[in-house]
Scaffold this motif. Structure first.
Motif, mmCIF file in Angstrom:
data_model
loop_
_atom_site.group_PDB
_atom_site.id
_atom_site.type_symbol
_atom_site.label_atom_id
_atom_site.label_comp_id
_atom_site.label_asym_id
_atom_site.label_seq_id
_atom_site.Cartn_x
_atom_site.Cartn_y
_atom_site.Cartn_z
ATOM 1 N N GLU A 53 6.391 2.349 -7.397
ATOM 2 C CA GLU A 53 6.550 3.802 -7.269
ATOM 3 C C GLU A 53 5.477 4.551 -8.059
ATOM 4 N N ALA A 56 2.146 4.252 -6.321
ATOM 5 C CA ALA A 56 2.146 5.082 -5.116
ATOM 6 C C ALA A 56 1.923 6.550 -5.463
ATOM 7 N N TRP A 60 -1.040 8.303 -3.635
ATOM 8 C CA TRP A 60 -0.724 9.267 -2.586
ATOM 9 C C TRP A 60 -0.078 10.550 -3.106
ATOM 10 N N HIS A 63 5.908 8.543 -3.672
ATOM 11 C CA HIS A 63 6.266 7.175 -3.309
ATOM 12 C C HIS A 63 7.152 7.149 -2.062
ATOM 13 N N MET A 66 3.496 9.126 2.614
ATOM 14 C CA MET A 66 2.126 8.649 2.410
ATOM 15 C C MET A 66 1.436 8.447 3.746
ATOM 16 N N TYR A 79 10.624 1.617 4.302
ATOM 17 C CA TYR A 79 10.344 0.839 3.102
ATOM 18 C C TYR A 79 11.140 -0.459 3.129
ATOM 19 N N VAL A 97 1.016 -0.991 -1.688
ATOM 20 C CA VAL A 97 0.433 0.130 -2.403
ATOM 21 C C VAL A 97 -1.057 -0.074 -2.657
#
Length: 415
Positions: A53, A56, A60, A63, A66, A79, A97
């Protein structure tokens, strides 16, 4: 007690006492609590999910939402918690990621990767790969290529773009200055130069017999083959006392007029004001910019008008400390990457280490796959050196083919 106090505030250089270096605003910041907001101990306690997380968010900004590295679809993808991966809603491809980044196909655990990057960030002038190898308990090649991937990301993501404002420019010799004759050789007192025999001397005035006058080699011909210069241009902050805010660097063979003009017009806009020293290579470059000031370093660091290039000199000092004290004369082929690392460290010097780590991953994870370090340990090395003058063919490093540095049965390193 009084002697101890006196020795702590004064020293001796050439027999005369001198005051110790005064504390600066930067030093006070680094000693404050604002400089540290993330520790290795904190990262070591993160779970795998927390690491995913956090990475991410650095890449991005979220999390949950993205962009897919494969097709670019920007959405809240499916996910898969057991795999720590996402499935794209647009192309059904799965990605992690680090997919599509310089850290793709990594072997290190994500937690170790973050800890290694944080340890690298915490070094003011850099961190040797051997030391990071001990921190991570990994193979040296893993730590070496990991840190070079970070430098490549900074060279391609941070060392780009035009600058506009007041620019300070300078060049410094980084490699090729007597280090070969000093390293791995005994330090002996040089012997006096032998006298030239009389029959080999240059003929006197009016003498027609004898050998011709020797041809004098130019200064460039006498320079070491691996001599490299690092050119830097730094943009001053609009706020007084804040120093420089952005830095651009490039590796070059010489500090000539053509080289400096090509470098500065690449990174500084025509509306900028240029500040340089009295080096003649900058005499004609001022015509490309709105104004050009120069300071005579042979006389002063800052003249009566306040013209100086202290920010460029600050970068040079950190770069010299990095090359001579941390990395110990790196290969000239990778000088640009080491310069980009130092430029990033200078530009983020007033950030906390957590903010630096976010800046690092935010830049590095946005440049795509690694172009030069994928498969490095399997012999896939970059064959050129990026210079201001243009790409130049570079020799590969490491042991010769058939030699192995650690296994005597497979051969040994040549001495």
């Amino acid at each position: 007690m009084s002697t101890a106090v006196a020795s702590s505030t004064t020293g001796r250089r050439g027999g005369a006492p001198f005051p110790m270096r005064q504390s600066t605003g930067t030093a006070r910041f680094h000693l404050s609590s604002d400089a540290v907001d993330l520790s290795l101990d904190t990262v070591a306690r993160w779970t795998n999910q927390q690491c995913v997380e956090q990475m991410a968010k650095w890449r991005w900004g979220s999390h949950k939402v993205m962009g897919c590295p494969h097709c670019g679809t920007h959405s809240q993808h499916y996910y898969r918690p057991l795999q720590y991966r996402w499935k794209c809603k647009g192309c059904d491809s799965t990605f992690s990621v680090t997919s599509g980044t310089v850290l793709a196909d990594r072997k290190l655990l994500l937690r170790k990767l973050i800890m290694g990057a944080l340890a690298w960030v915490n070094g003011s002038a850099g961190l040797p790969a051997l030391q990071n190898r001990r921190n991570l308990d990994s193979h040296y090649g893993t730590a070496f290529t990991f840190q070079h991937k970070l430098r490549e990301g900074l060279a391609r993501g941070h060392n780009v773009g035009m600058l506009c404002g007041v620019q300070e420019a300078d060049g410094m010799d980084v490699l090729g200055r007597r280090h070969k004759e000093k390293r791995n050789l005994p330090q002996v007192k040089p012997q006096p130069k032998a006298a030239i025999p009389a029959h080999l001397l240059k003929p006197k005035d009016g003498e027609v017999m004898g050998p011709p006058a020797p041809i004098k080699a130019s200064k460039r011909a006498r320079q070491p083959e691996d001599r490299r210069l690092l050119l830097v241009v730094r943009q001053r902050s609009n706020v007084k006392g804040k120093g420089a805010v952005m830095t651009r660097v490039a590796s070059a063979l010489s500090e000539s007029s053509a080289t400096t003009s090509k470098f500065l017009t690449r990174y500084a806009s025509a509306e900028s004001t240029l500040v340089t020293d009295e080096d003649p290579s900058y005499d004609g470059v001022g015509k490309y910019f709105a104004a050009h000031d120069s300071v005579k370093h042979s006389e002063t660091y800052s003249d009566e008008r306040g013209v100086n290039q202290n920010q460029a000199e600050s970068f040079n000092a950190r770069m010299r400390r990095s090359v001579e004290g941390i990395y110990l004369n790196p290969r000239e082929k990778y000088l640009l990457e080491y310069g980009a690392e130092t430029a990033w460290r200078e530009d983020t010097r007033k950030m906390s280490n957590g903010q630096k780590l976010a800046s690092l991953f935010g830049t590095v994870l946005g440049v795509g796959h690694s172009r030069y370090w994928r498969g490095y340990t399997h012999g896939k090395h970059r064959k050129f050196e990026p210079l201001v003058e243009g790409e130049r063919e570079a020799k590969t490093s490491g042991p010769k083919k058939g030699k192995h540095p650690q296994d005597p049965a497979r051969g040994s390193m040549p001495r």
